[in-house]
Write an enzyme that holds these catalytic residues in place. Structure first.
Site, mmCIF file in Angstrom:
data_model
loop_
_atom_site.group_PDB
_atom_site.id
_atom_site.type_symbol
_atom_site.label_atom_id
_atom_site.label_comp_id
_atom_site.label_asym_id
_atom_site.label_seq_id
_atom_site.Cartn_x
_atom_site.Cartn_y
_atom_site.Cartn_z
ATOM 1 N N CYS A 167 0.695 -1.010 0.114
ATOM 2 C CA CYS A 167 0.092 -0.397 -0.174
ATOM 3 C C CYS A 167 1.218 1.110 -0.412
ATOM 4 C CB CYS A 167 -0.701 0.215 1.511
ATOM 5 S SG CYS A 167 -1.797 1.225 1.314
ATOM 6 N N HIS A 177 -9.244 -4.302 -0.968
ATOM 7 C CA HIS A 177 -8.253 -3.310 -0.547
ATOM 8 C C HIS A 177 -8.464 -1.722 -0.678
ATOM 9 C CE1 HIS A 177 -3.413 -2.378 -0.134
ATOM 10 N NE2 HIS A 177 -4.412 -0.873 -0.240
ATOM 11 N N GLU A 178 -8.928 -1.188 -1.856
ATOM 12 C CA GLU A 178 -8.964 0.278 -2.493
ATOM 13 C C GLU A 178 -10.845 0.491 -1.436
ATOM 14 O OE1 GLU A 178 -6.713 1.661 -3.367
ATOM 15 O OE2 GLU A 178 -5.436 -0.177 -4.342
ATOM 16 N N HIS A 188 -9.877 1.218 1.746
ATOM 17 C CA HIS A 188 -9.734 2.653 2.572
ATOM 18 C C HIS A 188 -10.980 3.749 2.558
ATOM 19 C CE1 HIS A 188 -5.215 2.334 2.079
ATOM 20 N NE2 HIS A 188 -5.319 1.989 1.013
#
Ligand code: NI
Length: 185
Positions: free
Chosen positions: A102, A144-145, A148
């Site tokens: 990341c 993963h995004e 966020h």
């Protein structure tokens, strides 16, 4: 076009739940400029994806792109995808262990369990609906995004810290084994 500063782990913006983008403001100069700058920033730092909170903007916008990425040389190509107000649906209960990094957690890699397949819906930068299915590494990238946008980092998802590895050591000790595995399959 400006390359934006990337927030690093510990910055509070990475722990906020990002707000949805009002449909009417997607076409605004502010949002369009943000998207352009996120694309430039992601490419500059060889990210596979980038979420708006990583550039200090707490809005539900993400981008993904993989093309001959030096940080992920083994990853399959993924065309540039911009998603506003994304939603992810896990398509099956199967999990894959994915080595993730990341830009907000520099120079580290760790193994994260992720769904092998996801359906991604949302709007593109013109406000048109997106509905795509992703499998394998790209499916992990979108999870993963999206994390966020909910104030989560991949390290929160790791089942064990044992795999947490500096990038230099990853290249030296882990990637050769991954390449071997790929060649054997
Ligand atoms: Ni990230």
């Amino acid at each position: 076009m400006p390359i934006l500063k990337v927030a690093r782990m510990g910055h509070p913006v990475l722990r906020q739940v990002a707000g949805p983008v009002p449909i009417g403001s997607i076409s605004s100069d502010k949002v369009q400029q943000l998207i352009d700058d996120m694309i430039d920033t992601c490419r500059e730092y060889s990210g596979a994806g980038l979420a708006a909170p990583q550039v200090h903007v707490s809005m539900r916008v993400l981008i993904m792109e993989i093309h001959q990425n030096p940080r992920y040389p083994d990853a399959p190509d993924l065309p540039l995808t911009v998603v506003v107000n994304p939603q992810v649906e896990h398509l099956d209960p199967t999990r894959q262990m994915v080595w993730e990094g990341c830009l907000s957690v520099p120079d580290l890699r760790g193994q994260v369990p992720r769904s092998t397949g996801v359906r991604l819906t949302g709007l593109d930068r013109h406000g048109k609906p997106i509905d795509i299915t992703l499998r394998g590494f790209p499916a992990a990238v979108v999870q993963h995004e999206c994390d966020h946008l909910d104030g989560k980092l991949y390290v929160d998802r790791m089942e064990s810290m044992e795999s947490l590895t500096f990038l230099g050591e990853f290249e030296r000790y882990v990637r050769p084994k991954l390449v071997e595995e790929v060649n054997e399959n």
